[in-house]
Design an enzyme around this catalytic site. Structure first.
Site, short mmCIF file in Angstrom:
data_model
loop_
_atom_site.label_atom_id
_atom_site.label_comp_id
_atom_site.label_asym_id
_atom_site.label_seq_id
_atom_site.Cartn_x
_atom_site.Cartn_y
_atom_site.Cartn_z
N GLY A 239 0.87 -1.34 -0.08
CA GLY A 239 -0.40 0.55 0.10
C GLY A 239 0.26 1.04 -0.25
O GLY A 239 -0.05 2.83 -0.35
N GLU A 273 4.49 -6.78 1.51
CA GLU A 273 3.89 -6.89 -0.02
C GLU A 273 3.28 -5.54 -0.50
O GLU A 273 2.71 -5.18 -1.40
CB GLU A 273 2.41 -7.53 0.35
N PRO A 274 4.60 -4.74 -1.31
CA PRO A 274 4.49 -3.68 -2.08
C PRO A 274 3.94 -3.90 -3.63
O PRO A 274 4.76 -4.98 -3.04
CB PRO A 274 6.41 -2.70 -1.87
N GLY A 275 3.71 -3.32 -3.53
CA GLY A 275 3.60 -3.34 -5.50
C GLY A 275 3.54 -1.98 -5.97
O GLY A 275 4.64 -1.83 -6.70
N ARG A 312 -6.65 4.60 -15.01
CA ARG A 312 -6.53 4.95 -13.71
C ARG A 312 -7.31 6.54 -13.72
O ARG A 312 -7.41 6.38 -12.65
CB ARG A 312 -4.55 5.25 -13.13
N TYR A 316 -10.16 6.23 -11.28
CA TYR A 316 -9.83 7.12 -9.69
C TYR A 316 -9.59 8.32 -9.65
O TYR A 316 -9.10 8.57 -8.81
CB TYR A 316 -8.71 6.28 -8.94
N CYS A 344 -14.76 6.57 -27.15
CA CYS A 344 -16.66 7.12 -27.15
C CYS A 344 -16.84 7.05 -25.77
O CYS A 344 -17.79 6.48 -25.72
CB CYS A 344 -17.34 6.37 -28.01
N GLU A 345 -15.82 7.22 -24.74
CA GLU A 345 -16.68 7.64 -23.06
C GLU A 345 -16.40 9.02 -22.80
O GLU A 345 -14.81 9.46 -23.29
CB GLU A 345 -16.43 6.80 -22.21
N TYR A 373 -0.75 -0.91 -12.25
CA TYR A 373 -2.14 -0.53 -12.55
C TYR A 373 -2.29 0.41 -13.66
O TYR A 373 -3.30 0.40 -14.24
CB TYR A 373 -2.48 -0.18 -11.14
C1 LIG Z 1 -3.21 -5.06 -3.68
C2 LIG Z 1 -2.31 -5.87 -2.76
C3 LIG Z 1 -1.00 -5.48 -2.59
C4 LIG Z 1 -0.39 -4.09 -3.09
O1 LIG Z 1 -0.88 -2.99 -2.87
P1 LIG Z 1 0.04 -1.95 -3.48
O2 LIG Z 1 -0.72 -0.16 -3.09
O3 LIG Z 1 0.49 -2.27 -4.99
O4 LIG Z 1 1.28 -1.55 -2.74
C5 LIG Z 1 -0.47 -5.73 -1.34
N1 LIG Z 1 -1.47 -6.98 -0.31
C6 LIG Z 1 -2.23 -7.20 -0.84
C7 LIG Z 1 -3.24 -7.95 0.25
C8 LIG Z 1 -3.04 -6.88 -2.13
O5 LIG Z 1 -4.35 -6.86 -2.27
#
Ligand SMILES: *Cc1c(COP(=O)(O)O)cnc(C)c1O
Length: 432
Positions: A239, A273-275, A312, A316, A344-345, A373
């Site tokens: 997150g 869990e960084p994404g 996005r 969002y 067309c949106e 994303y």
């Molecule tokens: C989406 C998600 C992440 C990654 O979120 P980021 O905002 O991209 O870091 C990590 N853990 C879980 C359970 C998620 O659903």
């Protein structure tokens, strides 16, 4: 340091000019800087210092095999949310022993695949899910390693669509129901509760909500361990946000400090869990201006990328920086443009009233912070082949997902017998 320098008046990604990439694959396309990803990963790991941490890259931010392997080679594990992502992680070389399986709706077949692979843990979010997992593991004669995902009822102060840690969100087990939950869990022979997990949302730039979430998580962890549950791991979720507007980068050192303070003295392994943090600012979506249209109220730059490539802004209300590929002086005259796609949106808009140096047809623009994303959420809406992806490393680059051609796109459809007169063809009718 920037991974996107202007050189000889043109925007580059590392040492490769965007003009060269555009000439190679056409527009629009995504390109990612390997150095930027490695830098983000390294800064995350460095901030955690000597904490007993495993970093499991959240694949859903960008699940191209080349991206996953880039992180796997640096030692990352994977956080997956589906069997498809599990397969991608394993195919890219992530050891199963570093894979965490999250998500509220895991299906029995997905659980079976993950059990066969021997993953590190299942993050479980409900009793029916835990019962299903226990049943399947029992059938296989194994015990599934489980972390219970807690809903800490914390406001992550982020966009409503990506907030996940409040009581009204669908995610996690409410703290008040945890006791009863554990009584039931104790009866299940196919699972072993080894940890607790949280994930409070995405694009979090104010790190303070993490403190509250981690404090609640650690308090529960200690309480349950004292009650005899053999817990070993705390999964702190992902997150962590990125700067989209240049000014709002989260303070990663403070984040790490919050982790260190809240887990102090606790004998537990930690999972992160960084994404987005690892890939978001490593990517650009490069697009070509098709027309510039002067409306009565607005000036529109109509580009060849669209919401099917990067959703996005539409989904969002996300703000993405947009850079002309042609370098411009800091004091250059600017005009407000609405940067819009051809779909067309009315919501097919990348930016409104954005001040840019004059834009003309054929000009290339780079939509920044598109590495997370972006491509993963793309579709072929309007029968537009999704934008290809390129990975750059120094002066080298590779197309890591080619653009599919129209035959392939249209050829995915099948006609039922009653409509099939044997004439189906993807060639335009009348083409010789
Ligand atoms: C989406 C998600 C992440 C990654 O979120 P980021 O905002 O991209 O870091 C990590 N853990 C879980 C359970 C998620 O659903």
């Amino acid at each position: 340091m920037t991974f996107f320098p202007y050189r000889n008046g043109r925007l580059h990604i590392e040492d490769v000019s965007l003009d060269e990439l555009a000439a190679r694959v056409g527009t629009p396309f995504f390109c990612y800087s390997a150095a930027a990803m490695e830098s983000a990963y390294t800064s995350f790991v460095r901030a955690l210092g000597d904490l007993p941490a495993t970093v499991c890259y959240a694949l859903k931010a960008n699940s191209n095999q080349a991206v996953i392997r880039t992180f796997a080679q640096l030692g990352a594990g994977a956080d997956v949310v589906s069997e498809g992502e599990l397969r991608r992680a394993l195919a890219a070389g992530v050891p199963a022993s570093k894979v965490v399986f999250a998500g509220v709706g895991k299906q029995p077949s997905e659980m079976a695949t993950a059990l066969d692979a021997g993953i590190l843990q299942f993050n479980v979010e409900s009793l029916p899910e835990l019962e299903a997992l226990s049943r399947i593991a029992q059938e296989k004669g194994v015990r599934a390693p489980v972390a219970l995902r807690i809903n800490p009822d914390v406001d992550a102060l982020t966009h409503a669509k990506i907030s996940t840690g409040k009581a009204e969100n669908k995610f996690g087990i409410d703290i008040p129901s945890l006791r009863g939950f554990l009584d039931s869990a104790a009866q299940l022979p196919g699972v072993r509760i080894e940890g607790l997990a949280v994930h409070i949302g995405s694009q979090i730039t104010d790190v303070n909500p993490y403190r509250m979430a981690f404090e609640r998580l650690v308090a529960l962890f200690t309480e349950l361990r004292d009650a005899g549950w053999p817990l070993e791991r705390l999964d702190m979720g992902g997150g962590l946000g990125i700067a989209y507007e240049g000014d709002a980068a989260p303070d990663i050192a403070r984040y790490a400090e919050i982790v260190r303070e809240t887990t102090k003295g606790l004998d537990a392994k930690l999972i992160f869990e960084p994404g987005r943090f690892l890939t978001g600012n490593a990517g650009l979506l490069v697009t070509r201006t098709v027309y510039v249209k002067h409306g009565t109220a607005r000036r529109f730059a109509i580009v060849d990328a669209a919401m099917n490539d990067l959703i996005r802004p539409t989904l969002y209300d996300a703000w993405h920086d947009i850079l002309p590929v042609a370098q411009f002086a800091a004091g250059a005259d600017r005009e407000p443009y609405d940067i819009v796609g051809p779909i067309c949106e009315s919501s097919d808009i990348f930016a409104e009233q954005r001040e840019l140096p004059p834009v003309a047809a054929d000009d290339l623009l780079a939509i920044c912070s598109s590495g997370a994303y972006g491509a993963v959420m793309s579709s072929s809406y309007n029968s537009r082949p999704p934008a290809p992806e390129i990975l750059v490393r120094g002066n080298d680059y590779a197309v890591i997902r080619p653009r599919i051609d129209y035959d392939e796109l249209i050829g995915q459809d099948r006609l039922p017998d009653w409509l099939d007169d044997g004439q189906q063809s993807s060639e335009p009718r009348g083409a010789a």
